[in-house]
Design a protein around this motif. Structure first.
Motif, short mmCIF file in Angstrom:
data_model
loop_
_atom_site.label_atom_id
_atom_site.label_comp_id
_atom_site.label_asym_id
_atom_site.label_seq_id
_atom_site.Cartn_x
_atom_site.Cartn_y
_atom_site.Cartn_z
N ILE A 3 0.85 -1.19 0.00
CA ILE A 3 0.00 0.00 0.00
C ILE A 3 0.88 1.24 0.00
N GLY A 4 0.47 2.25 -0.75
CA GLY A 4 1.20 3.51 -0.78
C GLY A 4 0.26 4.69 -0.76
N HIS A 5 0.76 5.81 -0.26
CA HIS A 5 -0.01 7.05 -0.19
C HIS A 5 0.77 8.17 -0.86
N GLY A 6 0.07 9.04 -1.58
CA GLY A 6 0.71 10.18 -2.21
C GLY A 6 -0.10 11.44 -2.02
N PHE A 7 0.59 12.57 -2.00
CA PHE A 7 -0.05 13.88 -1.86
C PHE A 7 0.72 14.88 -2.71
N ASP A 8 -0.01 15.81 -3.32
CA ASP A 8 0.65 16.89 -4.05
C ASP A 8 -0.23 18.13 -4.00
#
Length: 158
Positions: A3-8
């Protein structure tokens, strides 16, 4: 599975196209950034890179490298898809939220999903995109910029 999380987040600027999910949005402002500033694709890339324990988008596509100046961020997704294949993983699903006061993004979501699923070689129903506002609170609510979050589930290819 991984599982991975990203934000921009990117600020609005004049005289630039507004691109999200590889789709040109009809709006009088665009987003500031070294590439095309596609916050959604950048968040997705970071979520996948995080799941693969391979750093972030800045490590792979640094804003100090002129070859990425004004590049279409869909090119990043294609490179990320290569990394997935090389590491024997595929997309399980991706769930995204775009946070934007204006304009309304719902008319563009299906096209965004089509672009992302095509570039990541997965089915349309493996991509979910939601759009919300901040009810006029904060920098997004004032219309200063746009943010996006993405969570991905990767499945090992056996």
């Amino acid at each position: 599975m991984k599982i991975g999380h990203g934000f921009d987040v990117h600020a609005f600027v004049e005289n630039r196209d507004f691109i999200i999910g590889g789709v040109k949005i009809d709006f009088h402002l665009g987003l500031s950034g070294h590439s095309d500033a596609d916050v959604l694709i950048h968040a997705i890339c970071d979520s996948i890179l995080g799941a693969l324990s391979m750093g972030d988008i800045g490590k792979h596509f640094p804003d100090t490298d002129m070859k990425y100046k004004n590049i279409n961020s869909r090119e990043f997704l294609l490179k990320i898809q290569e990394l997935l294949r090389e590491n024997y993983f595929k997309i399980g699903n991706i769930d995204c939220t775009i946070i934007c006061q204006n304009p309304k993004l719902s008319p563009y979501i299906l096209d965004m999903k089509k672009n992302i699923s095509q570039d990541l070689s997965c089915d349309l129903d493996q991509i979910n995109i939601k759009a919300t506002t901040t009810e006029k609170l904060g920098f997004i609510g004032r219309g200063d910029g746009v943010a996006a979050e993405a969570v991905c589930l990767l499945e090992e290819i056996t």
